[in-house]
Design an enzyme around this catalytic site. Structure first.
Site, short mmCIF file in Angstrom:
data_model
loop_
_atom_site.label_atom_id
_atom_site.label_comp_id
_atom_site.label_asym_id
_atom_site.label_seq_id
_atom_site.Cartn_x
_atom_site.Cartn_y
_atom_site.Cartn_z
N ASP B 8 0.87 -1.17 0.00
CA ASP B 8 0.00 0.00 0.00
C ASP B 8 0.91 1.22 0.00
O ASP B 8 1.53 1.54 1.01
CB ASP B 8 -0.89 -0.03 1.25
N LYS B 72 2.78 11.37 -3.14
CA LYS B 72 1.73 10.73 -3.94
C LYS B 72 0.84 11.75 -4.64
O LYS B 72 0.31 11.50 -5.71
CB LYS B 72 0.89 9.85 -3.01
N GLU B 171 -7.46 0.63 -4.29
CA GLU B 171 -7.43 0.53 -2.83
C GLU B 171 -8.74 0.04 -2.21
O GLU B 171 -8.71 -0.89 -1.40
CB GLU B 171 -6.96 1.86 -2.23
N ASP B 193 -13.38 4.92 1.38
CA ASP B 193 -11.94 4.95 1.66
C ASP B 193 -11.46 6.40 1.71
O ASP B 193 -11.27 7.04 0.68
CB ASP B 193 -11.22 4.15 0.56
#
Lengths: 235, 617
Positions: B8, B72, B171, B193
């Site tokens: 992850d 990210k 994800e 999420d």
């Protein structure tokens, strides 16, 4: 995004009549009956054939979904991670075809459009932009109301009454859309019956032409409704 | 082949997990500090050494201009995309960079995939240490709403870290996989999420078939720039306004103070998930702050941010043709779902308590490990069918986009388009590929432009078929074929964002240099440790009266000089960075002290034997 140079193609000359691995005669099935290896897509195959179905327009959605899941188990790239690059590409090709086919066949309208496209009666993305004759008067009125609304909005005038009139017209056209869908479904049933009875080309092609005409009308009305919706939501 | 791990690669934290063969359950692998979480922070030393994770996080305070977090957010994006980001984050973007961002860390420039690769390399080393064997293949998770360029950038990062990326998994889907194993759920599941930098919602259908469980994603939506970071930024804004009201508060805050303040506010945010009030006290010249924050004030502050998550939720449900009541289970993922207001908002909307049994920080990595196991051992009991989050289209006349693969299509998915020339002797056909839902090309995400070259001839004669295929990673592949000749048609694609193949190759070469540098560093550490031990032993021996006496009486002046010189030379070598030199000097010192060691040993033996009868020996 990447460019691939080695991929085989759905309708390409690479799809041969023999199994690429054991040279057994290919039947167009997903896997070779002799050696069990995944096969290239044969040229000219359609979405119906991919699911092992005749070109009929009435489908049981639950059975189609069950078949989609069954084929997914076998064709999905997850099964081919450790296979050769060639087989990985075949899996990619077959599983994308499976997903494209399911996405198309599960929607009744898309299913009819696809059949006409596949039989060469319809070109993708082309819809006739002339109003169907029986709608001419109503379309003319609608366009007038739309112009008035734009004008009133530009001048900052009161648009409430105009909006109400347009909403009514939109309802009217939505009703027509439902009628068109019913008409299309009726011809689709005729097509299925013709296939069942083994009717010849001369009986089948007028049905295809009628469906094509109805689809053009449908697409025209849909654009109309969408256009009104856009004007109504604009502040 | 080695093992396949699940990673992850998160905005705030990254984790690595594997399927534990003993328990048959996925498990996170801890790092050297005992935690499973590796802060997604990278710092570069003046000598070029790369520091990742917890020690890098500490440097956010001490060396903010050599340290980067939340990288990210920059993946697969151009400079124009991140202007808003730059107002809030102390990223130092190279002004020369355009479609690939280059970030300055100290005196070096790095692209976001390179920085992410440092994080992946660190996680890889955790796993290698844990297994005692090399790890070369991985499944990496990405936000479901990541576009093609963002996915490609993630894949590039994996490659740069020396990992073969077997699959990119969304994800929320990974989370559903982890939960499925945990609870054997059925029916329709919504995965909400809310992570550090991104928000995703996915609606899945769990189907039991004769072959096994199918996890079919029906729809997905999200916002790749909505996360816990936004909450931190909202808190920062309030805190800085409070500082500005102080005397001297208007003066420029040094980077260290900003980072210290951010760290304190994040701590306060975490505390407010469990308690009703907290305070932030910070004294760092010229900033001084003493803020009391209570839960309701915090909730008022973040309510607009939480509300922003609900729009994608509604769109995803509409695309799945479902109402909130038709959802059987709701699963919460991501650290931000620990916030009580977020939980309340979700449970109010779906009218059911959400699941949060699994650690929301770990669940995505655990799901990635499940998918890694599926790919390693073959599809046996579970199959994942995911979708592409954004429609794929082509620019047509008037800058309008024609959609060729609709959003939420199960992947792999494809579309074929036929191209021909419009005028006589036209030699090229321009194709512009885009991703997005808007009608006009200028409002969609440009993926690539390419030109199909055709030989001059009458208009409409050329027939080139282009096949667009979105693979199981959500990444677009393009192949073209000349229908008249049946030949493969060569196309040169210029990606609109991200690295081209040559750039990745060059970075790969550099990363191998990095790997060599890493190796050299480890060797140096080991050589130094050994040198310290031998130096310590030598000096201790020479300081001891009896041994010193032996050295003085038994060794020649040359021998004694050789020892002193060797000690000095080894000390000099230890101060260098050349591990081979250290090894050589260790050998030389060993040689120089060999005779002395022998004499001492013999004499020690004699002493030990003295007074003992022969038969006792």
């Amino acid at each position: 995004m990447s460019v691939t140079q080695t991929r085989t193609n759905a309708t390409g000359p690479t799809a041969s009549a023999k199994c690429w691995s054991c040279q057994a005669v290919a039947t167009g099935a997903h896997f070779c009956a002799a050696c069990g290896k995944i096969q290239a897509l044969p040229a000219g195959a359609d979405y119906f054939a991919f699911f092992g179905l005749p070109q009929k327009l009435t489908l049981d959605p639950a059975a189609l979904e069950a078949q989609f899941h069954k084929l997914s188990w076998k064709l999905h790239p997850d099964n081919f991670v450790r296979a050769s690059e060639f087989e990985r590409n075949l899996s990619l090709e077959r599983s994308s075809e499976l997903n494209d086919a399911y996405r198309t066949l599960r929607e009744p309208i898309a299913r009819i459009e696809y059949l006409l496209l596949h039989l060469g009666l319809r070109k993708e993305g082309t819809t006739r932009q002339q109003a169907p004759p029986e709608l001419l008067e109503e379309v003319f009125e609608l366009n007038e109301s739309l112009d008035e609304l734009r004008e009133a909005r530009a001048e900052g005038g009161d648009t409430a009454a105009l909006r109400e009139r347009l909403a009514e017209a939109q309802q009217n056209f939505l009703q027509k859309l439902e009628d068109v869908d019913a008409e299309l479904a009726a011809v689709a049933r005729e097509w299925d019956a013709a296939l069942d009875s083994g009717a010849g080309e001369s009986q089948r092609s007028p049905l295809l032409a009628r469906m094509n005409e109805i689809l053009n009308r449908r697409s025209y009305i849909r654009n109309l409704v969408a256009g009104v919706q856009k004007e109504l939501t604009e502040v | 082949m080695g093992r396949v791990v699940g990673i992850d690669l998160g905005t705030t934290f990254s984790l690595i997990a594997h399927m534990d063969p003993q328990t048959g359950a996925p498990k996170c692998i801890p790092g050297p500090y005992g935690s499973n979480l590796c802060p997604s922070v990278v710092s570069v030393d003046p000598d070029g050494k790369i520091i990742v994770g917890e020690p890098a996080r500490e440097r956010l305070l001490t060396q903010p201009d050599r340290t980067i977090y939340s990288v990210k957010r920059l993946m697969g994006r151009g400079v124009a995309d991140v202007q808003d980001e730059l107002k809030l984050f102390p990223f130092r973007i190279d002004p020369e960079s355009r479609n690939v961002i280059r970030v300055r860390l100290g005196d070096k420039l790095f692209t976001p995939p390179e920085i992410s690769a440092f994080i992946l390399r660190e996680l890889k080393s955790w796993a290698e240490k844990y297994f005692g064997e090399p790890v070369e293949r991985a499944v990496i998770t990405v936000p479901a709403y990541f576009n093609d360029a963002q996915r490609q950038a993630t894949k590039d990062a994996g490659r740069l870290a020396g990992l073969e990326v077997l699959r990119l998994v969304n994800e929320p889907t990974a989370a559903a996989l982890a939960y499925g194993l945990h609870k054997q759920k059925r029916g329709r599941v919504a995965v909400y999420d809310f992570g550090g930098g991104t928000f995703d919602i996915s609606i899945l259908k769990l189907i039991s078939t004769d072959e096994g469980e199918i996890y079919q994603v029906l729809s997905t939506n999200g916002d790749t720039h909505l996360g816990g970071d936004d909450i931190d930024n909202a808190m920062m804004k309030v805190a800085r306004e409070a500082i500005a009201r102080e005397p001297l508060g208007k003066s420029h805050l040094p980077g260290e103070a900003v980072q210290q303040l951010r760290k304190e506010l994040i701590r306060a945010k975490h505390e407010l998930s469990g308690s009703d009030r907290t305070s932030v006290a910070l004294s760092m010249a010229p900033a001084h702050i003493d803020l009391a924050i209570d839960r309701s004030g915090f909730e008022d502050l973040i309510r607009p941010i939480v509300a922003r998550t609900m729009q994608p939720v509604k769109l995803a449900l509409a695309d799945a043709k479902l109402t909130p009541k038709e959802i059987d289970e709701v699963v919460l993922v991501g650290g931000s779902t620990r916030i009580p207001l977020v939980r309340k908002t979700v449970s109010d909307y779906f009218e059911r308590p959400p699941h949060c049994e699994l650690d929301p920080d770990e669940v995505v990595a655990l799901g990635a490990a499940v998918q890694a196991d599926i790919l390693e051992t073959g599809v046996k009991t579970m199959l994942l069918l995911d979708v592409t989050p954004l429609s794929l289209g082509m620019e047509t006349m008037g800058g309008v986009v024609a959609k060729i693969i609709p959003r939420n299509s199960t992947i792999p998915a494809s579309a074929q388009e036929l191209f021909t020339t419009g005028v006589e002797n036209q030699t090229g056909i321009d194709v512009h590929v885009l991703q997005g839902e808007r009608e006009l090309a200028k409002d969609c995400r440009s993926l690539a432009r390419f030109q199909l070259r055709v030989p001059p001839g009458p208009a409409g004669l050329a027939r080139i078929e282009v096949k667009f295929l979105i693979d199981a990673n959500g990444i677009l592949q393009v192949a073209a074929r000349d229908l008249r000749s049946g030949q493969q048609h060569t196309i040169e694609v210029q990606p609109s964002y991200g690295l081209n193949d040559e750039e990745v190759e060059r970075m790969l070469e550099e990363s191998i240099e990095f790997a060599e540098q890493d190796f050299a560093e480890r060797q140096m550490i080991e050589a130094r440790t050994e040198a310290d031990a031998i130096l310590h032993a030598t000096e201790k021996t020479l300081a001891e009266p009896r041994a010193a006496g032996i050295a003085a009486s038994e060794l020649s002046a040359d021998e004694r000089r050789a020892i002193t010189e060797s000690v000095a030379q080894l000390k000099a070598a230890v101060a260098s960075t050349d591990y081979k030199l250290v090894r050589q000097r260790i050998d030389e010192l060993n040689q120089a002290t060999m005779r002395l060691a022998e004499i001492i040993m013999n004499s020690a033996l004699q002493t030990a034997l003295e007074g003992k009868r022969l038969e006792e020996v």
